[in-house]
Design an enzyme around this catalytic site. Sequence first.
Site, PDB file in Angstrom:
ATOM      1  N   LEU A  69     -35.096   1.759 -21.918  1.00 37.25           N
ATOM      2  CA  LEU A  69     -36.177   0.646 -22.051  1.00 37.25           C
ATOM      3  C   LEU A  69     -36.746   0.361 -20.772  1.00 37.25           C
ATOM      4  CD1 LEU A  69     -34.916  -2.203 -20.882  1.00 37.25           C
ATOM      5  CD2 LEU A  69     -33.442  -2.068 -22.907  1.00 37.25           C
ATOM      6  N   LYS A 124     -30.858  11.111 -18.230  1.00 32.91           N
ATOM      7  CA  LYS A 124     -31.297   9.988 -17.748  1.00 32.91           C
ATOM      8  C   LYS A 124     -32.004   9.872 -16.518  1.00 32.91           C
ATOM      9  CE  LYS A 124     -32.070   5.423 -17.108  1.00 32.91           C
ATOM     10  NZ  LYS A 124     -33.286   4.695 -17.794  1.00 32.91           N
ATOM     11  N   PHE A 153     -48.532   6.558 -18.228  1.00 30.57           N
ATOM     12  CA  PHE A 153     -47.685   6.277 -16.838  1.00 30.57           C
ATOM     13  C   PHE A 153     -48.688   7.112 -15.935  1.00 30.57           C
ATOM     14  CE2 PHE A 153     -43.925   5.667 -14.867  1.00 30.57           C
ATOM     15  CZ  PHE A 153     -43.489   4.160 -15.671  1.00 30.57           C
ATOM     16  N   CYS A 163     -34.743   0.257 -10.678  1.00 32.62           N
ATOM     17  CA  CYS A 163     -34.233   1.371 -11.176  1.00 32.62           C
ATOM     18  C   CYS A 163     -34.840   2.909 -10.384  1.00 32.62           C
ATOM     19  CB  CYS A 163     -33.865   1.614 -12.699  1.00 32.62           C
ATOM     20  SG  CYS A 163     -32.856   0.643 -13.394  1.00 32.62           S
TER      21      CYS A 163
HETATM   22  P1  NAD Z   1     -28.069  -6.767 -14.313  1.00 33.72           P
HETATM   23  O1  NAD Z   1     -27.986  -6.779 -12.943  1.00 33.72           O
HETATM   24  O2  NAD Z   1     -29.602  -7.489 -15.020  1.00 33.72           O
HETATM   25  O3  NAD Z   1     -27.284  -7.369 -15.376  1.00 33.72           O
HETATM   26  C1  NAD Z   1     -25.801  -6.961 -15.215  1.00 33.72           C
HETATM   27  C2  NAD Z   1     -24.917  -7.886 -15.716  1.00 33.72           C
HETATM   28  O4  NAD Z   1     -23.572  -7.462 -15.805  1.00 33.72           O
HETATM   29  C3  NAD Z   1     -24.879  -9.418 -15.014  1.00 33.72           C
HETATM   30  O5  NAD Z   1     -25.336 -10.257 -15.844  1.00 33.72           O
HETATM   31  C4  NAD Z   1     -23.528  -9.361 -14.402  1.00 33.72           C
HETATM   32  O6  NAD Z   1     -22.960 -10.694 -14.174  1.00 33.72           O
HETATM   33  C5  NAD Z   1     -22.844  -8.550 -15.452  1.00 33.72           C
HETATM   34  N1  NAD Z   1     -21.696  -8.186 -14.906  1.00 33.72           N
HETATM   35  C6  NAD Z   1     -20.989  -7.355 -13.855  1.00 33.72           C
HETATM   36  N2  NAD Z   1     -19.717  -7.250 -13.914  1.00 33.72           N
HETATM   37  C7  NAD Z   1     -19.364  -7.681 -15.112  1.00 33.72           C
HETATM   38  C8  NAD Z   1     -17.926  -7.426 -15.972  1.00 33.72           C
HETATM   39  N3  NAD Z   1     -16.906  -7.022 -15.010  1.00 33.72           N
HETATM   40  N4  NAD Z   1     -17.916  -8.070 -16.922  1.00 33.72           N
HETATM   41  C9  NAD Z   1     -18.933  -8.547 -17.550  1.00 33.72           C
HETATM   42  N5  NAD Z   1     -20.032  -8.811 -16.875  1.00 33.72           N
HETATM   43  C10 NAD Z   1     -20.371  -8.250 -15.792  1.00 33.72           C
HETATM   44  O7  NAD Z   1     -28.378  -5.092 -14.690  1.00 33.72           O
HETATM   45  P2  NAD Z   1     -29.444  -4.258 -15.615  1.00 33.72           P
HETATM   46  O8  NAD Z   1     -30.768  -4.357 -15.154  1.00 33.72           O
HETATM   47  O9  NAD Z   1     -29.300  -4.761 -16.979  1.00 33.72           O
HETATM   48  O10 NAD Z   1     -28.702  -2.729 -15.411  1.00 33.72           O
HETATM   49  C11 NAD Z   1     -27.559  -2.486 -16.002  1.00 33.72           C
HETATM   50  C12 NAD Z   1     -27.610  -1.229 -15.988  1.00 33.72           C
HETATM   51  O11 NAD Z   1     -28.516  -0.470 -17.055  1.00 33.72           O
HETATM   52  C13 NAD Z   1     -27.766  -0.348 -14.533  1.00 33.72           C
HETATM   53  O12 NAD Z   1     -26.917   0.916 -14.443  1.00 33.72           O
HETATM   54  C14 NAD Z   1     -29.065   0.129 -14.510  1.00 33.72           C
HETATM   55  O13 NAD Z   1     -29.347   1.162 -13.824  1.00 33.72           O
HETATM   56  C15 NAD Z   1     -29.143   0.482 -16.320  1.00 33.72           C
HETATM   57  N6  NAD Z   1     -30.616   0.382 -16.754  1.00 33.72           N
HETATM   58  C16 NAD Z   1     -31.353  -0.750 -16.585  1.00 33.72           C
HETATM   59  C17 NAD Z   1     -32.659  -0.761 -16.878  1.00 33.72           C
HETATM   60  C18 NAD Z   1     -33.684  -2.019 -16.676  1.00 33.72           C
HETATM   61  O14 NAD Z   1     -34.779  -2.063 -17.026  1.00 33.72           O
HETATM   62  N7  NAD Z   1     -33.062  -3.166 -15.890  1.00 33.72           N
HETATM   63  C19 NAD Z   1     -33.179   0.147 -18.052  1.00 33.72           C
HETATM   64  C20 NAD Z   1     -32.245   1.196 -18.250  1.00 33.72           C
HETATM   65  C21 NAD Z   1     -30.966   1.182 -17.645  1.00 33.72           C
HETATM   66  C1  UGA Z   2     -38.308   2.397 -15.920  1.00 36.62           C
HETATM   67  C2  UGA Z   2     -38.423   3.307 -16.991  1.00 36.62           C
HETATM   68  O1  UGA Z   2     -39.873   3.277 -17.391  1.00 36.62           O
HETATM   69  C3  UGA Z   2     -37.606   3.386 -18.031  1.00 36.62           C
HETATM   70  O2  UGA Z   2     -37.855   4.330 -19.026  1.00 36.62           O
HETATM   71  C4  UGA Z   2     -35.942   2.962 -17.493  1.00 36.62           C
HETATM   72  O3  UGA Z   2     -35.242   2.918 -18.683  1.00 36.62           O
HETATM   73  C5  UGA Z   2     -36.021   2.123 -16.658  1.00 36.62           C
HETATM   74  O4  UGA Z   2     -37.166   2.196 -15.333  1.00 36.62           O
HETATM   75  C6  UGA Z   2     -34.643   1.953 -15.804  1.00 36.62           C
HETATM   76  O5  UGA Z   2     -33.973   3.106 -15.858  1.00 36.62           O
HETATM   77  O6  UGA Z   2     -34.491   1.111 -15.624  1.00 36.62           O
HETATM   78  P1  UGA Z   2     -39.059  -0.010 -15.475  1.00 36.62           P
HETATM   79  O7  UGA Z   2     -38.624  -0.099 -14.113  1.00 36.62           O
HETATM   80  O8  UGA Z   2     -38.594  -1.498 -16.346  1.00 36.62           O
HETATM   81  O9  UGA Z   2     -38.594   1.006 -16.395  1.00 36.62           O
HETATM   82  O10 UGA Z   2     -40.685  -0.122 -15.477  1.00 36.62           O
HETATM   83  P2  UGA Z   2     -41.951   0.732 -15.560  1.00 36.62           P
HETATM   84  O11 UGA Z   2     -42.749   0.417 -16.589  1.00 36.62           O
HETATM   85  O12 UGA Z   2     -41.420   2.184 -15.639  1.00 36.62           O
HETATM   86  O13 UGA Z   2     -42.500   0.471 -14.153  1.00 36.62           O
HETATM   87  C7  UGA Z   2     -42.018   1.069 -12.975  1.00 36.62           C
HETATM   88  C8  UGA Z   2     -42.772   0.796 -11.859  1.00 36.62           C
HETATM   89  O14 UGA Z   2     -43.983   1.747 -11.883  1.00 36.62           O
HETATM   90  C9  UGA Z   2     -43.343  -0.539 -11.830  1.00 36.62           C
HETATM   91  O15 UGA Z   2     -43.597  -0.636 -10.378  1.00 36.62           O
HETATM   92  C10 UGA Z   2     -44.787  -0.320 -12.236  1.00 36.62           C
HETATM   93  O16 UGA Z   2     -45.833  -1.199 -12.089  1.00 36.62           O
HETATM   94  C11 UGA Z   2     -45.163   1.072 -11.678  1.00 36.62           C
HETATM   95  N1  UGA Z   2     -46.239   1.726 -12.842  1.00 36.62           N
HETATM   96  C12 UGA Z   2     -45.858   1.917 -14.039  1.00 36.62           C
HETATM   97  C13 UGA Z   2     -47.310   2.224 -12.068  1.00 36.62           C
HETATM   98  O17 UGA Z   2     -47.477   1.942 -11.036  1.00 36.62           O
HETATM   99  N2  UGA Z   2     -48.286   2.959 -12.916  1.00 36.62           N
HETATM  100  C14 UGA Z   2     -47.879   3.144 -14.158  1.00 36.62           C
HETATM  101  O18 UGA Z   2     -48.764   3.824 -15.078  1.00 36.62           O
HETATM  102  C15 UGA Z   2     -46.617   2.720 -14.837  1.00 36.62           C
END
Ligand code: NAD
Ligand code: UGA
Length: 426
Positions: A149, A200, A245, A256
């Site tokens: 996502l 991933k 993109f 990330c």
């Molecule tokens: P985040 O920091 O927003 O949330 C993590 C949550 O986990 C926090 O609320 C924290 O308090 C909680 N937490 C930590 N340790 C805990 C424990 N032992 N028990 C219960 N809760 C606990 O992180 P996020 O952005 O959701 O990312 C989580 C993972 O998903 C990362 O590995 C990230 O790389 C991956 N990921 C993130 C995105 C994104 O768009 N943010 C997208 C895809 C994958």
């Molecule tokens: C990105 C990936 O798109 C997700 O698929 C993935 O799950 C996630 O990282 C993750 O692993 O956390 P996200 O970081 O939420 O999602 O947002 P994006 O829309 O990918 O944007 C990332 C960066 O690229 C931003 O700074 C955005 O402004 C920039 N971007 C994106 C551009 O400059 N141009 C584009 O056309 C698209």
Amino acid sequence: MTRLAIIGTGYVGLTTGVCFAHLGHDVVCADVDVDKVARLNRGEVSIVEHRLDELLAEGLRKGNLRFVVGAAAAVTDAEIVFLCVPTPQGEDGSADLSYVEAASAQIAKALAYEAIVVNKSTVPVGSTRVVERVLQRPDVRVVSNPEFLREGSAVDDFLKPDRVVVGCEDNAAAVAVAALYDAIRPHVIITDPASAETIKYAANAFLATKLSFVNAIAAICEGVGADVDDVMVGIGYDKRIGSEFLRPGPGWGGSCFGKDSRALLNIATNAGYRFDLLSGVIAVNDEQFDRVTDKIRVGAGGSLKGATIAVWGLTFKARTDDLRDSPSISIINRLLAQGARVQAFDPTVAAIKPGVPADVVIHENVVSATADADVLAVLTEWDDFRWTAPADVAAVMKGRHVVDGRNLLDRAAWQHAGFTHVGIGR
Ligand code: NAD
Ligand code: UGA
């Protein structure tokens, strides 16, 4: 209906929890943050994410979604447990697995017999084994189910995924995890854990590569008098390239891409491969922050010392309140280091908060943020900026220079109001 536990209620965990509840599963979400759990149980979403509040309210109303403090408390009845905890960048660039290990240790004894534990956090190859080792539960299968996502469209991305990837040596466990998504009929790829974990990182690294490539072509466009937006439309129609993109910008950021690219570099090194291409992608992105800073410096008359710069946009992209690794903050830090004063507006940032340098003056109004500024820099693509009348800005701003880091504004309208408009790649 399957009984699920979600560990971690951040961007991924909360989205996963409310969406699985929406799909009819019985969901208990856990976090260590006591306040956050209390707020969520009251139906208050702590992050900006479209439709999360609506689905949270639905789950609480139907009674198939609740929030508890502590991972162990959530898992006792769960058939499947999702780990959605952070995997930040470690000191050597590798992913720090300590949150995953801690959460695994917390649930090890409390897990029901033959439960399935799923890594949804982004974790390096081999992490399935790490979780197995910490759990010490031969009856429990560990599955990799990475999340793709994007913030800002997390709910839609979760409910309409391009694909669902499930990695496990045990086919029955993989099928049980894939079946959770049946209601949304996704493309499912079942594979081994190492391949799921690699998918991933490869996906994020490929997307970052695409963006660095676009920004590099933008730099060439500036040199040869081409328009990068037209160039991207022209290449995007090629199905092998794809039109998504391809937006040039001030550099990519977010929680990330940076950490995952560096983690993949580390994985590559350990696998005996020097991933120069990916090192280049990261370097091009750092250069992009410098290039945008330079455009602002030129707009300020050649020096940033003592200049006042108005910044529109602090978050790493629009439709989120997330400031983690925001390109805007990377550029602001460069402006401050060169002696500029920075005043900023962002629709989701009302005051200084962690991640925003303390020297930045935050405004609550898009126009007032430009008062007496020498240069206006647009660094996040919020609609509020697109629809702000240049005449309103001209009435309060000192200088007449706009650096549009997202090619967002109507160039002709701003030029008509007397501004020089410098975009990216044109
Ligand atoms: P985040 O920091 O927003 O949330 C993590 C949550 O986990 C926090 O609320 C924290 O308090 C909680 N937490 C930590 N340790 C805990 C424990 N032992 N028990 C219960 N809760 C606990 O992180 P996020 O952005 O959701 O990312 C989580 C993972 O998903 C990362 O590995 C990230 O790389 C991956 N990921 C993130 C995105 C994104 O768009 N943010 C997208 C895809 C994958
Ligand atoms: C990105 C990936 O798109 C997700 O698929 C993935 O799950 C996630 O990282 C993750 O692993 O956390 P996200 O970081 O939420 O999602 O947002 P994006 O829309 O990918 O944007 C990332 C960066 O690229 C931003 O700074 C955005 O402004 C920039 N971007 C994106 C551009 O400059 N141009 C584009 O056309 C698209």
